[in-house]
Design a protein around this motif. Structure first.
Motif, PDB file in Angstrom:
ATOM      1  N   ARG A  49     -25.584  35.032  56.070  1.00  0.00           N
ATOM      2  CA  ARG A  49     -26.667  34.818  56.326  1.00  0.00           C
ATOM      3  C   ARG A  49     -28.179  34.510  55.114  1.00  0.00           C
ATOM      4  NH1 ARG A  49     -30.409  37.417  61.192  1.00  0.00           N
ATOM      5  NH2 ARG A  49     -31.312  35.398  61.713  1.00  0.00           N
ATOM      6  N   LEU A  50     -28.451  33.260  54.830  1.00  0.00           N
ATOM      7  CA  LEU A  50     -29.851  33.409  54.353  1.00  0.00           C
ATOM      8  C   LEU A  50     -31.246  33.013  55.098  1.00  0.00           C
ATOM      9  CD1 LEU A  50     -28.069  30.337  51.992  1.00  0.00           C
ATOM     10  CD2 LEU A  50     -28.146  32.523  51.831  1.00  0.00           C
ATOM     11  N   ASP A  51     -31.939  33.330  55.226  1.00  0.00           N
ATOM     12  CA  ASP A  51     -32.771  34.081  55.470  1.00  0.00           C
ATOM     13  C   ASP A  51     -34.500  32.797  54.894  1.00  0.00           C
ATOM     14  OD1 ASP A  51     -34.472  34.920  57.726  1.00  0.00           O
ATOM     15  OD2 ASP A  51     -33.514  36.447  57.399  1.00  0.00           O
ATOM     16  N   VAL A  52     -34.790  31.927  54.328  1.00  0.00           N
ATOM     17  CA  VAL A  52     -34.791  30.982  53.583  1.00  0.00           C
ATOM     18  C   VAL A  52     -36.525  30.830  54.028  1.00  0.00           C
ATOM     19  CG1 VAL A  52     -35.088  28.982  52.489  1.00  0.00           C
ATOM     20  CG2 VAL A  52     -33.445  29.320  53.720  1.00  0.00           C
ATOM     21  N   HIS A  53     -37.470  31.372  52.878  1.00  0.00           N
ATOM     22  CA  HIS A  53     -38.907  31.462  52.957  1.00  0.00           C
ATOM     23  C   HIS A  53     -39.339  30.137  51.812  1.00  0.00           C
ATOM     24  CE1 HIS A  53     -39.558  34.575  55.682  1.00  0.00           C
ATOM     25  NE2 HIS A  53     -38.332  34.609  56.420  1.00  0.00           N
ATOM     26  N   LEU A  54     -40.026  29.188  52.844  1.00  0.00           N
ATOM     27  CA  LEU A  54     -41.160  28.387  51.861  1.00  0.00           C
ATOM     28  C   LEU A  54     -42.262  29.679  50.709  1.00  0.00           C
ATOM     29  CD1 LEU A  54     -41.822  25.795  50.557  1.00  0.00           C
ATOM     30  CD2 LEU A  54     -42.951  25.794  52.126  1.00  0.00           C
ATOM     31  N   LEU A  55     -42.091  29.428  49.386  1.00  0.00           N
ATOM     32  CA  LEU A  55     -43.458  30.274  48.752  1.00  0.00           C
ATOM     33  C   LEU A  55     -44.307  29.363  48.058  1.00  0.00           C
ATOM     34  CD1 LEU A  55     -40.529  32.674  47.749  1.00  0.00           C
ATOM     35  CD2 LEU A  55     -42.027  33.170  49.490  1.00  0.00           C
ATOM     36  N   THR A  56     -45.346  29.074  48.219  1.00  0.00           N
ATOM     37  CA  THR A  56     -46.561  28.812  47.476  1.00  0.00           C
ATOM     38  C   THR A  56     -47.877  29.261  47.723  1.00  0.00           C
ATOM     39  OG1 THR A  56     -47.368  28.046  49.599  1.00  0.00           O
ATOM     40  CG2 THR A  56     -45.938  26.574  48.899  1.00  0.00           C
ATOM     41  N   ASP A  57     -47.357  30.462  48.100  1.00  0.00           N
ATOM     42  CA  ASP A  57     -48.685  31.363  47.197  1.00  0.00           C
ATOM     43  C   ASP A  57     -48.033  32.889  46.066  1.00  0.00           C
ATOM     44  OD1 ASP A  57     -50.607  33.271  46.838  1.00  0.00           O
ATOM     45  OD2 ASP A  57     -50.844  33.534  49.864  1.00  0.00           O
ATOM     46  N   PHE A  58     -47.864  32.622  44.553  1.00  0.00           N
ATOM     47  CA  PHE A  58     -47.295  33.625  44.453  1.00  0.00           C
ATOM     48  C   PHE A  58     -48.430  33.812  43.080  1.00  0.00           C
ATOM     49  CE2 PHE A  58     -45.256  29.403  43.575  1.00  0.00           C
ATOM     50  CZ  PHE A  58     -45.202  29.266  42.609  1.00  0.00           C
ATOM     51  N   HIS A  59     -47.707  34.739  42.081  1.00  0.00           N
ATOM     52  CA  HIS A  59     -48.855  34.570  41.049  1.00  0.00           C
ATOM     53  C   HIS A  59     -47.759  34.794  39.575  1.00  0.00           C
ATOM     54  CE1 HIS A  59     -52.033  35.949  38.300  1.00  0.00           C
ATOM     55  NE2 HIS A  59     -51.262  37.006  37.550  1.00  0.00           N
ATOM     56  N   GLY A  60     -47.815  34.077  38.010  1.00  0.00           N
ATOM     57  CA  GLY A  60     -47.130  34.485  37.428  1.00  0.00           C
ATOM     58  C   GLY A  60     -46.235  33.147  37.058  1.00  0.00           C
ATOM     59  N   GLU A  61     -45.564  33.042  36.163  1.00  0.00           N
ATOM     60  CA  GLU A  61     -45.065  32.459  35.215  1.00  0.00           C
ATOM     61  C   GLU A  61     -43.269  32.588  36.042  1.00  0.00           C
ATOM     62  OE1 GLU A  61     -44.909  29.405  33.965  1.00  0.00           O
ATOM     63  OE2 GLU A  61     -47.394  29.268  34.454  1.00  0.00           O
ATOM     64  N   ALA A  62     -42.755  31.707  36.651  1.00  0.00           N
ATOM     65  CA  ALA A  62     -41.881  31.659  37.020  1.00  0.00           C
ATOM     66  C   ALA A  62     -40.742  31.496  35.979  1.00  0.00           C
ATOM     67  CB  ALA A  62     -41.315  30.676  38.219  1.00  0.00           C
ATOM     68  N   HIS A  63     -39.570  32.210  35.336  1.00  0.00           N
ATOM     69  CA  HIS A  63     -38.649  31.976  34.758  1.00  0.00           C
ATOM     70  C   HIS A  63     -37.840  33.188  34.845  1.00  0.00           C
ATOM     71  CE1 HIS A  63     -40.462  35.725  33.131  1.00  0.00           C
ATOM     72  NE2 HIS A  63     -39.267  36.018  32.550  1.00  0.00           N
ATOM     73  N   GLY A  64     -35.881  32.665  34.420  1.00  0.00           N
ATOM     74  CA  GLY A  64     -35.084  33.424  34.696  1.00  0.00           C
ATOM     75  C   GLY A  64     -35.376  34.725  34.034  1.00  0.00           C
ATOM     76  N   ALA A  65     -35.772  35.872  34.724  1.00  0.00           N
ATOM     77  CA  ALA A  65     -35.817  37.335  34.225  1.00  0.00           C
ATOM     78  C   ALA A  65     -34.398  37.790  33.999  1.00  0.00           C
ATOM     79  CB  ALA A  65     -36.912  37.891  34.968  1.00  0.00           C
ATOM     80  N   GLU A  66     -33.333  37.586  34.436  1.00  0.00           N
ATOM     81  CA  GLU A  66     -32.363  38.522  34.522  1.00  0.00           C
ATOM     82  C   GLU A  66     -31.337  37.864  33.145  1.00  0.00           C
ATOM     83  OE1 GLU A  66     -31.864  40.900  38.186  1.00  0.00           O
ATOM     84  OE2 GLU A  66     -31.085  38.358  38.674  1.00  0.00           O
ATOM     85  N   GLY A  67     -32.160  36.933  32.449  1.00  0.00           N
ATOM     86  CA  GLY A  67     -31.352  35.606  31.868  1.00  0.00           C
ATOM     87  C   GLY A  67     -30.704  34.985  32.204  1.00  0.00           C
ATOM     88  N   GLN A  68     -30.860  34.552  32.822  1.00  0.00           N
ATOM     89  CA  GLN A  68     -29.910  33.999  33.837  1.00  0.00           C
ATOM     90  C   GLN A  68     -31.128  32.105  33.639  1.00  0.00           C
ATOM     91  OE1 GLN A  68     -32.700  35.182  35.248  1.00  0.00           O
ATOM     92  NE2 GLN A  68     -32.705  34.653  37.636  1.00  0.00           N
ATOM     93  N   GLN A  69     -30.221  30.917  33.628  1.00  0.00           N
ATOM     94  CA  GLN A  69     -31.312  29.774  33.174  1.00  0.00           C
ATOM     95  C   GLN A  69     -32.149  28.653  34.759  1.00  0.00           C
ATOM     96  OE1 GLN A  69     -28.610  26.370  32.592  1.00  0.00           O
ATOM     97  NE2 GLN A  69     -30.253  24.624  31.909  1.00  0.00           N
ATOM     98  N   GLY A  70     -33.129  29.052  34.422  1.00  0.00           N
ATOM     99  CA  GLY A  70     -33.901  28.027  35.837  1.00  0.00           C
ATOM    100  C   GLY A  70     -34.839  27.346  35.089  1.00  0.00           C
ATOM    101  N   LYS A  71     -35.223  26.866  36.014  1.00  0.00           N
ATOM    102  CA  LYS A  71     -36.254  25.456  35.723  1.00  0.00           C
ATOM    103  C   LYS A  71     -36.924  25.500  37.237  1.00  0.00           C
ATOM    104  CE  LYS A  71     -33.174  22.559  33.875  1.00  0.00           C
ATOM    105  NZ  LYS A  71     -32.785  21.022  33.495  1.00  0.00           N
TER     106      LYS A  71
END
Length: 130
Positions: free
Chosen positions: A82-104
């Motif tokens: 069951r995926l509860d999907v939320h839109l996030l536009t209000d955040f702080h920081g530089e998104a990156h794969g913090a657990e070593g996963q590829q992110g882009k």
């Protein structure tokens, strides 16, 4: 026999006309596919609290608020989610794969070029319609 439903908080991190996606580790369920970051909602935890915790761990973002986008229930055969999907536009920081996963960051118009789990198709359609 009833399968346990895994309740997952999913964050669609959006900036301008792009969203942040991550690649699932090969050894995980649906491994090697791209996804929107998030994770399991713990017992007694709100979806927003789960998103704050998971996105800080997974992509190093501090989430300030979210907007509910949609809820998807999907049966993969071996697992029900069951995926509860939320839109996030209000955040702080530089998104990156913090657990070593590829992110882009990917332009919304380019999402069809990436392989996602079947349950994510409705999310992509919803994002394109925004």
């Amino acid at each position: 026999m009833n399968k346990k439903i895994v309740h997952v908080a999913v964050g669609v991190i959006k900036a301008e006309n792009s969203v942040f996606i991550c690649k699932r580790p090969d050894n995980k369920h649906q491994g090697g596919l791209w996804e929107f970051p998030g994770g399991k909602v713990e017992r007694g935890e709100s979806v927003f609290t789960a998103l704050q915790r998971e996105l800080l761990e997974e992509v190093a973002l501090t989430i300030h608020s979210s907007t509910e986008l949609l809820v998807i229930e999907h049966d993969y055969g071996d697992k029900q989610v069951r995926l509860d999907v939320h839109l996030l536009t209000d955040f702080h920081g530089e998104a990156h794969g913090a657990e070593g996963q590829q992110g882009k960051w990917v332009a919304i118009t380019e999402l069809d070029n990436y392989a996602f789990p079947a349950a994510n198709v409705a999310i992509i359609e919803k994002i394109k319609a925004l």
